[in-house]
Design a protein around this motif. Structure first.
Motif, mmCIF file in Angstrom:
data_model
loop_
_atom_site.group_PDB
_atom_site.id
_atom_site.type_symbol
_atom_site.label_atom_id
_atom_site.label_comp_id
_atom_site.label_asym_id
_atom_site.label_seq_id
_atom_site.Cartn_x
_atom_site.Cartn_y
_atom_site.Cartn_z
ATOM 1 N N CYS A 235 0.854 -1.178 0.000
ATOM 2 C CA CYS A 235 0.000 0.000 0.000
ATOM 3 C C CYS A 235 0.895 1.235 0.000
ATOM 4 C CB CYS A 235 -0.944 -0.012 1.206
ATOM 5 S SG CYS A 235 -0.130 0.352 2.774
ATOM 6 N N CYS A 263 3.728 -6.091 2.098
ATOM 7 C CA CYS A 263 3.772 -4.687 2.480
ATOM 8 C C CYS A 263 4.503 -4.516 3.807
ATOM 9 C CB CYS A 263 2.359 -4.123 2.581
ATOM 10 S SG CYS A 263 2.347 -2.330 2.650
ATOM 11 N N CYS A 265 4.215 -1.741 5.690
ATOM 12 C CA CYS A 265 3.634 -0.598 6.399
ATOM 13 C C CYS A 265 3.404 -0.924 7.874
ATOM 14 C CB CYS A 265 2.332 -0.159 5.738
ATOM 15 S SG CYS A 265 1.001 -1.355 5.933
ATOM 16 N N CYS A 270 -3.798 -2.414 6.633
ATOM 17 C CA CYS A 270 -3.200 -2.321 5.296
ATOM 18 C C CYS A 270 -4.113 -2.987 4.268
ATOM 19 C CB CYS A 270 -1.842 -3.006 5.278
ATOM 20 S SG CYS A 270 -1.167 -3.189 3.617
HETATM 21 ZN ZN LIG Z 1 0.492 -1.627 3.677
#
Ligand SMILES: [Zn+2]
Ligand SMILES: [Zn+2]
Length: 509
Positions: A235, A263, A265, A270
């Motif tokens: 993302c 990912c 993050c 997410c």
């Molecule tokens: Zn993410």
């Protein structure tokens, strides 16, 4: 102007430049650039002449029968090496000067433009090489055009536009394909045979360098696979640069063991993670999802080495077979798409790449989706840049309604339909802001006359006549209003500076 600079007192010149007004900076900068190009052009010719002198001196006194092959090559190398030493440039740079000067011998108009300071050395090299490639083109061949332009003049015409060098290269390639398709097909085969390659060499600190010359559609396919994997698995909050993400994506797509993109993050929310964790609702979803997930462990075939045990190196119990990865195909990546003209007038385009020769387009028909140029693009003819040689088309209707008196379907909806978007992209290959090389398929479509959300009929309509592709950054720049565009009916766009009145024109292809 630049006479106010001393060219001998650096500190004074720095101070003078800092004290200049915006107008003075524009004018002085432009003139300095032209002067520096004039100097560079002469430097290149001087270097090439020096190489030639060394070459001839080395061969002087030799009988004609002893001057051949390796002797000539040796003398040429001596010439380049002397230029390299005397000018303090690399031998390959010296070689490129010699090659450019040789080419320019054959194209006096291009050489004059170079010596006049009109173009950078890189741009002139692109132009001279194109003129060379088009050497056999009969000027009368230029279809649907009654002008008497030679190919060299056509090259200069393209070169003079407010385009980036890579865009110029593509435009000249399209012009060549349009005028001499067979020679470009032949050239493509030659490149495949002589230059086509994938090399992977050791870098430092645990990295390799990957370099490849591959067919255009391999490149487009690979790039869209990588981009799609990154889109699906990460993302916007992933803190990493795009570069490292592409590296992992390439690894996973080609089946490198252990290469798997997720990912970074760290958020439970997410969207990319949620998509992966969601239990598939039915069998069809499950299948689609399987393609996205790493192969389950039990499905991975262990490396089965046919078993002739090496007596000098018996297998130890700690040796664990390393599982091969599995090549991954992203089913949702855009398919290869080729734009063709059923009448064979317009040059075919591979989306995500650019112009390709008709033979290539035909061979891609089995693996790519083929779509037709819309009528609006075909009406413009094969060599759009020669618009400058034609009577000037008037500005488009200032209402933003184009040639329509009643709104065509979709004209009163802000977002263009997929069909209309495709039509604009087929007409305009790049962002229409001056000197931007962003391909149009990555651009926003901007209403030239603003769409009126409260009264759509009164504002600019969502139709070809009022839409131009602009990349996100230039779209924002346009709305700042420093340079104001006027769209013309032949899709030229004139950008006028609100400060100085200066005009820069951009062309659709
Ligand atoms: Zn993410
Ligand atoms: Zn742009």
């Amino acid at each position: 102007m630049s006479s106010v600079l001393t060219f001998t007192d650096p500190d004074a010149d720095v101070a003078t430049i800092r004290s200049m007004s915006r107008e003075e900076l524009t004018e002085t900068g432009r003139e300095l650039l032209r002067e520096s190009r004039k100097h560079e052009a002469r430097t290149v010719l001087a270097g090439a002449a020096l190489a030639e002198r060394v070459y001839r001196e080395h061969l002087a006194g030799r009988s004609e029968t002893s001057v051949w092959g390796s002797v000539i090559e040796h003398a040429e190398k001596l010439g380049r090496a002397e230029v390299s030493l005397q000018f303090g440039v690399s031998r390959s740079k010296a070689g490129s000067w010699v090659a450019l000067a040789d080419l320019l011998e054959k194209f006096p108009l291009i050489r004059a433009a170079y010596l006049n300071g009109d173009y950078s050395t890189n741009r002139i090299s692109i132009m001279a090489r194109a003129a060379q490639r088009g050497g056999d083109i009969d000027p009368d061949y230029i279809e649907g055009d009654d002008s008497e332009m030679s190919f060299e003049e056509i090259v200069l015409d393209y070169g003079s536009r407010a385009t980036t060098d890579p865009v110029l290269s593509q435009q000249l390639d399209a012009a060549l394909i349009s005028m001499s398709p067979d020679s470009v097909t032949e050239e493509r085969d030659t490149i495949s045979e002589l230059v086509g390659d994938v090399t992977i060499t050791a870098e430092v600190a645990g990295h390799s360098n990957l370099d490849a010359v591959i067919p255009a559609h391999y490149g487009v396919f690979l790039k869209s696979q990588i981009d799609t994997l990154i889109d699906e698995r990460t993302c916007r909050k992933d803190p990493r640069r795009l570069g490292p993400l592409r590296v992992i994506a390439l690894g996973e797509i080609t089946g490198v063991p252990g290469a798997h993109l997720t990912c970074d993050c760290g958020l439970d929310t997410c969207p990319a993670r949620v998509a992966l964790l969601t239990e598939p609702a039915d069998a069809e979803d499950a299948q689609a999802c399987e393609a996205l997930l790493p192969a389950p462990a039990e499905a991975v075939e262990p490396v089965a080495e046919p078993g002739v045990p090496d007596p000098t190196n018996p297998a130890t119990p700690t040796e664990v077979p390393v599982p091969f990865g599995r090549a991954l195909v992203m089913p949702d990546a855009p398919v290869l798409t080729v734009l063709i003209d059923p009448d064979g007038v317009l040059v075919p385009r591979l989306q995500g790449y650019g112009p390709i020769d008709p033979t290539y387009a035909t061979t891609l028909a089995d693996v790519a989706k083929t779509i037709h140029y819309p009528e609006s693009a075909r009406a413009a003819g094969p060599l759009i840049p020669q618009i400058s040689d034609r009577p000037q088309a008037p500005p488009a209707d200032p209402t933003g309604h184009g040639s329509h008196t009643v709104p065509p379907p979709g004209a009163l909806t802000y977002a263009p339909s997929a069909t209309l978007r495709a039509e604009v992209l087929a007409n305009d290959a790049w962002c229409r802001y001056p000197l931007c090389g962003m391909p149009s398929y990555l651009c926003d479509l901007d209403h030239w006359r603003p769409f009126n959300h409260t009264d759509p009929e009164a504002g600019g309509w969502t139709a070809l006549d009022d839409l131009i592709p602009l990349c996100r950054a230039d779209h924002q720049r346009k709305h700042l209003g420093e340079w104001v565009p006027t769209l013309h009916t032949d899709r030229r766009v004139e950008w006028r500076s609100r400060r100085s009145g200066q005009v820069i024109v951009t062309y659709p292809r």
